[in-house]
Design an enzyme around this catalytic site. Structure first.
Site, short mmCIF file in Angstrom:
data_model
loop_
_atom_site.label_atom_id
_atom_site.label_comp_id
_atom_site.label_asym_id
_atom_site.label_seq_id
_atom_site.Cartn_x
_atom_site.Cartn_y
_atom_site.Cartn_z
CE LYS A 158 -2.73 3.00 3.40
NZ LYS A 158 -3.32 2.56 4.72
CD1 TRP A 162 -12.21 -0.72 -0.44
CD2 TRP A 162 -12.84 -1.81 1.38
NE1 TRP A 162 -12.77 -1.67 -1.59
CE2 TRP A 162 -13.17 -2.78 0.15
CE3 TRP A 162 -13.43 -2.67 2.61
CZ2 TRP A 162 -14.06 -3.40 0.00
CZ3 TRP A 162 -14.73 -3.36 2.38
CH2 TRP A 162 -14.72 -4.29 1.10
CG HIS A 163 -7.30 2.13 4.17
ND1 HIS A 163 -5.89 1.83 4.36
CD2 HIS A 163 -7.72 1.21 4.46
CE1 HIS A 163 -6.42 0.11 5.13
NE2 HIS A 163 -7.07 0.26 5.19
CE1 TYR A 164 -14.23 5.64 1.45
CE2 TYR A 164 -13.05 3.25 -0.12
CZ TYR A 164 -14.78 4.14 0.63
OH TYR A 164 -15.75 3.63 1.01
#
Length: 594
Positions: free
Chosen positions: A427, A528-530
């Protein structure tokens, strides 16, 4: 969260009938204990009144605080505020406690694959062609993520302008209730040893702290594989002052625009039967509506309520309350790429336990073993993948979501396991590339249009290339090969597995295993760390008050311009507690008692 790589092709394509598969056997015994959460009701039990401070049943008076979204930030926030004031939480989803697909680690992938209207996750695809999802359940993202718990570093806290002492008091408040130490699987141990072998040092042991090197983090899954979510932080609440309505979908925030500045008076929401209600704020000084609907929901709600770019609101005939061109801007998502690693060893199920925190701003994690049990979905790649033999006969260009759904309905019982191994991912922290969010229509149930512009900035792309090289070293290290019992492959062979998995809707290039830069662009997925869309200084003040209006705040990840730590859920939950305490102390001083 937000590990979910193997889910992205599943998110909009797997049959909804699979959502009930995991509810068999012992898991049918899940029950919701109404005695612990006496304040939770369905939205239809609300009796609204626009002409009086009190409803006919005496329960639905005006509220000191109305929290829109009972999610990762909203639950700890509401629990804290309820110690001194009346609080109404409006959550569009249901409860997580009776949902086996939320509650058990072994069903992690099934809950995410469920695309029915009652699912705890709501799938969407960004304009970049990347599958994604947002939570739709009490507890928010903590109900559908991979469970990893790790704090933000001190530098993030400083940049946020937060009080370090209160931050360090707020994290343990969360941890005492829902965080556990994981039991490391053999694969996670192999990742730990391999990271250290290739130089991601030192080993920092088991810790919540965000420090460079390799570490074991916390988890919200207990030793029995049971998930503990932000919804359980409601146990801290004063049940006499808190009311939580589930299946309560807020349609807009209501303003009084007769004064010099727009002033919030309440909200309009619909219940599970489609009936509309109005919840009113108290006229007492300090009463507020607080948006905690996440990085997708909060900017969407501001625009639906008349706060946002003027031209966009006019296009959809939304009455303008306040023009702010920054609403929905500054959206960012941490791009993730993976290498699929086959194994000749039996694979245990594990979500993120081990993490490598590199000095180049890249995090390395792993997930293993889903799709193994007879009860679960027997595929890692999803029906849009070439690896699925049933679907591989359909040309890639024809794999549109609607075509996929039709194909699934005809073949829903024929999916099978196609891969035995792990997903080693990297990531990218602190992406420079930024995107935007805009409304497609005025229906709050529909996803807005979201663009993240993955790798638009060349620095992001170069860092991804460096990260892929690092992960390649990890999976070809002596320690890792000793565990997988597989022959050492060259980097192009390993990358080709990810390319063939067809894990997004982006076009593929012929050279995407020879060019690591092309590989990064072609195989990007989300973890999904938007975040972003309601940034501090542009949409909200440092204390999260919406600029230009009275009695409205935003407290969630939409206010972040970077994702905290390796995984943000710890800091989002902490922020709910932290901001609740700050609000109470500002309003009551020493009498707040927190």
């Amino acid at each position: 969260m937000a590990l979910k790589l193997f889910l992205f092709a599943l998110l909009i394509s797997l049959p909804t009938s699979l959502s009930s598969t995991a509810s068999k056997g012992k898991e049918q015994k899940l029950k919701f204990n109404p005695y612990r959460y006496t304040f939770i009701d369905k939205a239809s039990t609300f009796a609204s009144s626009s002409s009086s401070s009190f409803s006919s049943n005496g329960r639905d008076s005006t509220y000191d605080y109305i929290v829109i979204g009972g999610g990762t930030a909203g639950c700890p926030l509401a629990a804290t505020l309820s110690r001194n004031f009346s609080v109404l939480v409006l959550e569009r989803g249901g409860v997580p406690f009776t949902n086996a697909n939320v509650s058990f680690l072994r069903n992690f992938h099934i809950g995410l694959a469920d695309t029915s209207a009652s699912s705890a996750s709501q799938a969407f695809v960004s304009t970049d062609g990347v599958y994604n999802a947002r939570a739709r359940v009490l507890g928010g993202g903590s109900c559908i993520n991979a469970g990893f718990y790790s704090r933000a570093d001190a530098a993030f806290v400083k940049r946020a302008g937060w009080d370090p002492k209160l931050v360090n008091e707020s994290y343990p408040w969360v941890e005492r209730e829902i965080v556990h130490q994981p039991k490391l699987t053999l694969w996670q141990k192999a990742l730990r040893d391999s990271l250290l072998e290739v130089g991601v040092r030192p080993f920092n042991g088991y810790t919540y702290d965000h420090v460079s090197g390799t570490k074991i983090g916390g988890t919200i899954f207990d030793r029995f594989g049971r998930r503990h979510t932000a919804a359980e932080l409601l146990a801290y609440a004063n049940p006499q002052k808190l009311r939580v309505l589930i299946y309560a979908t807020v349609q807009k925030i209501v303003f009084d625009t007769s004064g010099a500045r727009p002033r919030v008076t309440g909200v309009i929401f619909k219940d599970e039967n489609g009936n509309q209600h109005q919840a009113l704020l108290s006229n007492r000084k300090g009463s507020e509506v607080i948006l905690s609907s996440g990085a997708i929901g909060s900017p969407q709600m501001l625009m639906l309520s008349g706060i946002g770019p003027k031209r966009e609101l006019q296009r959809l005939k939304i009455p303008l309350v306040l023009e702010n061109e920054h609403v929905g801007k500054g959206m960012a998502d941490n791009p993730m790429n993976t290498i699929l690693v086959p194994s000749k060893q039996p694979i245990e199920q594990s979500l993120i336990q081990t993490v490598g925190i590199t000095k180049m701003g890249v995090y390395v994690e792993a997930s293993t073993g889903f799709g193994q049990s007879p009860e679960s979905i027997h595929t890692h790649y999803g029906v849009m993948s070439d690896k699925n033999e049933l679907f591989s006969t359909i040309p890639a260009k024809q794999r549109r979501p609607e075509a996929t759904q039709a194909y699934i309905r005809r073949n829903k019982y024929q999916l099978h396991e196609a891969f035995n191994g792990s997903f080693i991912l990297e990531k990218l922290a602190y992406p420079i590339s930024r995107g935007h969010l805009s409304l497609l229509n005025t229906n709050v149930d529909d996803n807005p249009s979201v663009t993240f512009n993955y790798f638009k900035h060349p620095v992001d792309l170069q860092r991804c290339v460096e990260a892929i090289r690092l992960v390649s070293k990890v999976v070809t290290s002596k320690r890792f090969l000793n565990y997988t019992q597989c022959d050492k492959q060259n980097v192009h062979e390993m990358l080709s597995l990810s390319v063939k998995a067809n894990i997004n809707l982006r076009p593929k290039q012929v050279n995407d295993t020879k060019s690591m830069a092309q590989f990064c662009k072609d195989t990007v997925v989300t973890i999904w760390h938007y975040h972003g869309g309601c940034l501090v200084g542009k949409v909200v003040s440092p204390d999260r008050k919406v600029l230009g209006v009275n009695r409205l705040r935003v407290i969630d990840g939409s206010t972040f311009d970077e994702s905290p730590g390796t995984n943000p859920q710890a800091t989002v939950m902490m922020m709910g507690r932290y901001m609740g305490v700050k609000i109470l102390r500002k309003r009551l001083g020493n009498k707040a008692g927190v």
